[in-house]
Each structure stands twice: as structure tokens, then as C-alpha cells.
Design an enzyme around this catalytic site. Structure first.
Site, PDB file in Angstrom:
ATOM      1  N   ASN A   1      -0.629   2.363   5.647  1.00 53.25           N
ATOM      2  CA  ASN A   1       0.298   1.426   5.004  1.00 53.25           C
ATOM      3  C   ASN A   1       1.000   0.656   6.110  1.00 53.25           C
ATOM      4  OD1 ASN A   1       3.650   1.820   3.733  1.00 53.25           O
ATOM      5  ND2 ASN A   1       2.303   0.103   3.439  1.00 53.25           N
ATOM      6  N   GLY A   2       0.950  -0.663   6.028  1.00 54.85           N
ATOM      7  CA  GLY A   2       1.648  -1.458   7.032  1.00 54.85           C
ATOM      8  C   GLY A   2       0.786  -2.571   7.561  1.00 54.85           C
TER       9      GLY A   2
ATOM     10  N   TYR B   1      13.694  -3.549  -2.746  1.00 50.78           N
ATOM     11  CA  TYR B   1      12.698  -3.841  -3.778  1.00 50.78           C
ATOM     12  C   TYR B   1      11.555  -2.837  -3.863  1.00 50.78           C
ATOM     13  CZ  TYR B   1       8.614  -6.099  -5.866  1.00 50.78           C
ATOM     14  OH  TYR B   1       7.502  -6.355  -6.615  1.00 50.78           O
TER      15      TYR B   1
ATOM     16  N   GLY C   1       0.668  -0.817  -4.780  1.00 49.06           N
ATOM     17  CA  GLY C   1      -0.580  -1.570  -4.675  1.00 49.06           C
ATOM     18  C   GLY C   1      -1.477  -1.268  -5.837  1.00 49.06           C
TER      19      GLY C   1
ATOM     20  N   CYS D   1       0.792  -1.240   0.000  1.00 46.62           N
ATOM     21  CA  CYS D   1       0.000   0.000   0.000  1.00 46.62           C
ATOM     22  C   CYS D   1       0.822   1.287   0.000  1.00 46.62           C
ATOM     23  CB  CYS D   1      -0.950   0.100   1.204  1.00 46.62           C
ATOM     24  SG  CYS D   1      -2.005  -1.294   1.421  1.00 46.62           S
TER      25      CYS D   1
HETATM   26  P1  AMP Z   1      10.101 -15.366  -6.328  1.00 47.21           P
HETATM   27  O1  AMP Z   1       9.779 -15.457  -7.778  1.00 47.21           O
HETATM   28  O2  AMP Z   1       9.022 -15.963  -5.478  1.00 47.21           O
HETATM   29  O3  AMP Z   1      11.448 -15.895  -5.955  1.00 47.21           O
HETATM   30  O4  AMP Z   1      10.104 -13.815  -5.954  1.00 47.21           O
HETATM   31  C1  AMP Z   1      11.161 -13.017  -6.325  1.00 47.21           C
HETATM   32  C2  AMP Z   1      10.705 -11.958  -7.270  1.00 47.21           C
HETATM   33  O5  AMP Z   1       9.574 -11.262  -6.740  1.00 47.21           O
HETATM   34  C3  AMP Z   1      11.797 -10.946  -7.490  1.00 47.21           C
HETATM   35  O6  AMP Z   1      11.856 -10.663  -8.873  1.00 47.21           O
HETATM   36  C4  AMP Z   1      11.353  -9.733  -6.689  1.00 47.21           C
HETATM   37  O7  AMP Z   1      11.642  -8.549  -7.394  1.00 47.21           O
HETATM   38  C5  AMP Z   1       9.881  -9.910  -6.490  1.00 47.21           C
HETATM   39  N1  AMP Z   1       9.469  -9.643  -5.083  1.00 47.21           N
HETATM   40  C6  AMP Z   1      10.164  -9.841  -3.977  1.00 47.21           C
HETATM   41  N2  AMP Z   1       9.450  -9.499  -2.878  1.00 47.21           N
HETATM   42  C7  AMP Z   1       8.266  -9.064  -3.311  1.00 47.21           C
HETATM   43  C8  AMP Z   1       7.084  -8.551  -2.678  1.00 47.21           C
HETATM   44  N3  AMP Z   1       7.019  -8.429  -1.367  1.00 47.21           N
HETATM   45  N4  AMP Z   1       6.049  -8.192  -3.445  1.00 47.21           N
HETATM   46  C9  AMP Z   1       6.106  -8.310  -4.772  1.00 47.21           C
HETATM   47  N5  AMP Z   1       7.195  -8.789  -5.432  1.00 47.21           N
HETATM   48  C10 AMP Z   1       8.259  -9.163  -4.723  1.00 47.21           C
END
Ligand code: AMP
Length: 493
Positions: A124-125, A264, A49, A23
Site C-alpha cells: 500500500n502506498g 477521510y 480499494g 489499497c
Molecule cells: P471533490 O468532489 O473532487 O471535491 O472531492 C471531494 C469528495 O471526495 C469528498 O466527499 C471526499 O470525501 C472525497 N475524497 C476526498 N479525497 C479522496 C480520495 N483520495 N479518494 C476518494 N475520495 C476522496
């Protein structure tokens, strides 16, 4: 009986996962076209979001509210709707939700009438004791309208016996725990609150004489507002008549912003602790390169999350940086999809190999993080199928072994790859020739801190260490059964 308990546990897991929201929040005071400026701010925060968005305004007499599913640009793009949101004061919210049923009533900002007047709240949180508080409030006769933990804050404000709204807010804030950034609109003021550790972000900006409160500085840039400063950890800012008053009701604590905003979450052009997130991420790539030199033909980012780190990595080792993967920009973030099956499909929808660039090349593939391994698994396969000679994966953050409870959507430990597999098992699973993660020391150095400093840890870094600055009361406690009946009610909507 055991089966029954397991079903309850499963339901609870779904219920809890609904509370986890990333968010974005925005608020602006005393300015013409407040609703349009808020829509622009929310548009800049769209990456935080995409499930829903809402704006609440106040015109000196009355509040106005509009909430929609989907993107800001698709919903708050018409003069007609912005004109309906009358007044020079506005707050807005972008909602990210993980799984489960999603109803319009969960979209923020929330609004409540208290005996000191109306109040709109955007959050947010994630609160780590919201189920506990909610149970207590329900026992006392409160009726909940949504499944969001934000409503707990609203109820606590409404229930406070204090007279002034700001005192009611302080009363409520003293009871909640977790990571939170709040923007509230009362009949007289705009209020911003950041949790005692400053886990979730909140910044102050100024546009002419008007104050702005928002999650990231990119939302200030879009409306031409100047960045003033961050709201400090544990600080409440009260903006009334173009004056800002700072209130610090908590005993002082060391700030520990969430490291994942750096890695990220924040938009690359947003400023975190004096530098853009982009610069921090390039530094993460440089530290990764220092720790993991490799002889390779090209450095390829996973777009867009790995772009900056890959650039830092390539520049440091003087290697060619190439776009070996092309992204379709009309697909949302992979994580947004609710089920694992759809999520893995999403990777294919989003990315394609850039064939002639990668053919017969020894590739270093860089991403910002590895969570479930879905992205890396698919991409490595895609690169090999397109003719890559070798694919070496390097991740610009340490192994994520512990879930988050402060508002970032991470899965349970069971689904976190690095919590359950060794480095070589992960490497085998994603099908890469080699795999490396950045060390925790390297991550701290990249962001400008030192792990040997007596002030350590300067960040909320439980993802890698398992050290939680705020205890997740709801996870550990025995507060759950009341909520399950509530889950059944709301999931029917
Ligand atoms: P995964 O495919 O499950 O290993 O997730 C890693 C990918 O998801 C990476 O490309 C990250 O940029 C992205 N990512 C990591 N954490 C989040 C998050 N909390 N929300 C959305 N995307 C994420």
C-alpha cells in the site's frame, strides 16, 4: 518538436497516475483457514480499494495465488476458491487504481522466486523514486511484467546479493523512497515494513498465537484478533514460529503519518493513534464549529464522508443534525470512476436530497474535504432544487492545494480547486451562500497535536502546506523516457 514533447508529457502523466494507489494489505501467519481469514480481513478493508483483490498462500511446500477484478465479497465467497488457497500462511491485497488500463497482472500480491526461495509481496502506498529505480533495473537487464511500482521492490529483493531473505528485503527497502506499507510472505516468515516516516499505516494484531499484519484495525476486529500495536515508522517486523522480531535498519526519524488517513481514508471504526477515526473526525467538526459559528436551522452531512464531522459540528453548536441527503449504498466511492464526466454523474447516482427535511431550511452542509469541487457543486445545486433556503458549506479540513505522491489519489495541481481559486471564487463555483475551511491549526488541534510544539509537523500534511517529507524524485527528475516505451507496451494488454 514541442508538440512531440507535450504528447510525451501527457503520456507520462497518464503513466504516473497509474502508479497512485490507495489499497489495503493483510497478512496472517500459522493458522488454519488462513485464506478465509485473509478474505474477511480484505472485506473489512474494502473501502481502501475496489478495483481488484488477491490472496497468496503458502502450505510449507508450495505457494498458491488467486487474483480477481472487483470486490472481495464477490470473488472470495466460495469454499471452492478458498480451499484452492492451501496453507496456514496468507497475505492479501485490495487494489485501488485511478485511471488508465487495468490488467489482471497489476493486481497484487505479487510473487517472485529468488535464490533464497519464493516471496509474495502486497503493498500500500507509492514510491517516489520508482521510475528512477526501474530505469536502472531495466538498463541492467530486468524484465518488468507489470506497470506497478510494487514490482520494483520485488525486483530489488530478487536482485540483492545478500543470502537471507530478510537481508534481501532490507537491501531493497534501503533503495526505495516514498510512502509504503508492505506485507510479505516468505517460505519461513511473514514480514511487515513501514516507511521511515510511517506515512502509510500498518498495524499488528494477534489471533490466538498467530500474528496478523494489516492496514487498519477494522480488519483485526472482523476476525476477532486483538490489536497489539502499530508497526513503527521505519520498522520491519519479522514473524517466524509465532515470534515477532523488530528490526530498525534506518536512522531514527520522527513519525509523520498521513493526515488524510485521519480525515477521510481510514474506516471510522479503525484506531489511529489511540482513537477511532470517527472520534478524530468528530473533533475536526468541533474545531470547525469553534472557528465558524453560524446561525442555521440544520446541519447536514455529505454522507458518509462528512457524517462524523457534521455530528461534532452540530453537537458543539447544539444545532439539529439531519440527514438531508440520502445515499444509495450500492454505488462505489465517487472518486473511483476514471473520467471527470462519469465522476460527476456518480454524485447524482449516489446521493439524493431528502426533500421535506430540507425544504425552506437554512442549511450548513459539512464534508470532510474538497478536492475538485465536483461533490459540493452537485450537492449544493441538488439541495437548492429541493427547496433549501440557504446552503452554507463548511469543510472539515484545510484547503487542499498540493497533490500527493505517497499513495493517496489526489489530482494534479491544475485540477485542485483550492490551488487555483480564491475562497470566494470556489464558493461561487459550488454555488453556496458561504464557504469555510478548517484552519491548519484547528486540524492539528482536532487530531491531538499542537502546531506550536517543537515537534511540529507531527503529520504528513503536504496537501495543505506543500511541504513534502520525501522528495518526489520521479516528479522532479529526468527519468522518464524509458518508461514511455513501457507504457506503450503495457497499455496494449
Ligand atoms: P471533490 O468532489 O473532487 O471535491 O472531492 C471531494 C469528495 O471526495 C469528498 O466527499 C471526499 O470525501 C472525497 N475524497 C476526498 N479525497 C479522496 C480520495 N483520495 N479518494 C476518494 N475520495 C476522496
Amino acid at each position: 518538436m514541442k508538440k512531440h514533447i507535450n504528447t510525451l508529457k501527457k503520456k507520462l502523466k497518464n503513466y504516473n497516475s497509474k502508479l497512485n494507489e490507495e489499497c489495503g494489505v493483510f497478512g496472517i501467519s500459522n493458522i488454519e483457514d488462513a485464506s478465509a481469514l485473509t478474505a474477511l480481513g480484505l472485506h473489512a478493508l474494502q473501502h481502501r480499494g475496489q478495483e481488484g483483490c488477491g490472496i497468496v498462500t503458502f502450505d510449507g511446500k508450495q505457494y498458491y495465488s488467486e487474483k480477481r477484478f472487483g470486490l472481495v465479497g464477490d470473488n472470495f465467497n466460495k469454499e471452492k476458491i478458498l480451499k484452492r488457497l492451501k496453507g496456514n500462511f496468507a497475505i492479501g491485497h485490495n487494489r485501488y487504481s485511478t485511471t488508465g488500463s487495468n490488467t489482471l497482472r497489476n493486481i497484487q500480491p505479487f510473487f517472485a522466486d529468488t535464490n533464497a526461495g519464493g516471496i509474495g509481496v502486497a503493498h500500500n502506498g507509492n514510491l517516489t523514486n520508482s521510475i528512477y529505480l526501474r530505469n536502472k533495473l531495466v538498463e541492467d537487464g530486468a524484465i518488468f511484467y507489470t506497470t506497478s511500482d510494487t514490482e520494483t521492490i520485488v525486483q530489488l529483493i530478487a536482485k540483492s546479493k545478500r543470502v537471507k531473505t530478510i537481508d534481501k528485503v532490507v537491501d531493497a527497502i534501503f533503495q526505495v523512497q516514498g510512502g509504503y506499507a508492505l506485507v510479505m510472505l516468505t517460505q519461513k516468515s511473514l514480514i511487515g515494513v513501514r516507511d521511515p516516516y510511517g506515512i502509510r499505516p500498518l498495524v499488528i494484531g494477534k489471533l490466538k498465537n498467530s500474528y496478523v499484519l494489516t492496514s487498519e484495525t477494522c480488519a483485526l476486529d472482523i476476525i476477532g484478533a486483538k490489536f497489539v500495536r502499530e508497526v513503527e515508522n521505519g520498522e520491519i517486523v519479522l514473524i517466524e514460529n509465532d515470534k515477532l522480531e523488530s528490526i530498525k535498519p534506518f536512522p531514527p526519524k520522527k513519525a509523520r503519518p498521513c493526515v488524510f488517513e485521519y480525515i477521510y481514508f481510514a474506516r471510522p471504526d479503525s484506531i489511529l493513534n489511540g482513537k477511532t477515526a470517527y472520534e478524530h473526525r468528530k473533533n475536526l467538526g468541533i474545531e470547525l464549529a469553534k472557528e465558524n459559528n453560524i446561525d442555521a436551522d440544520i446541519v447536514v452531512p455529505v454522507p458518509d464522508s462528512g457524517n462524523a464531522a457534521a455530528l461534532g459540528f452540530a453537537q458543539h453548536l447544539r444545532k439539529n443534525y439531519e440527514h438531508g441527503l440520502i445515499r444509495n449504498h450500492y454505488v462505489g466511492r465517487t472518486f473511483i470512476e476514471p473520467s471527470q464526466k462519469i465522476r460527476s454523474l456518480g454524485v447524482k447516482l449516489k446521493l439524493n436530497a431528502n426533500q421535506t427535511t430540507i425544504k425552506n431550511k437554512k442549511i450548513v452542509l459539512i464534508d470532510d474535504s474538497l478536492v475538485r469541487g465536483t461533490t459540493s457543486h452537485k450537492i449544493v445545486k441538488m439541495l437548492y432544487e429541493a427547496g433549501a433556503k440557504e446552503v452554507h458549506v463548511k469543510i472539515a479540513c484545510p484547503e487542499i492545494r498540493y497533490p500527493d505522491f505517497y499513495g493517496v489519489d489526489t489530482p494534479t495541481r491544475k485540477e485542485l480547486l483550492a490551488a487555483n481559486k480564491t475562497n470566494s471564487e470556489i464558493c461561487e463555483y459550488i454555488g453556496a451562500k458561504s464557504l469555510n475551511f478548517l484552519s491548519i491549526d484547528g486540524m492539528y488541534r482536532a487530531i491531538g497535536f499542537d502546531r506550536r510544539n517543537e515537534n511540529y509537523p507531527q503529520l504528513t500534511d503536504h496537501y495543505f502546506t506543500g511541504e513534502y517529507p520525501v522528495k518526489p524524485v520521479d516528479e522532479l527528475g529526468d527519468n522518464k523516457i524509458t518508461q514511455l516505451s513501457l507504457l506503450n507496451t503495457t497499455s496494449n494488454n
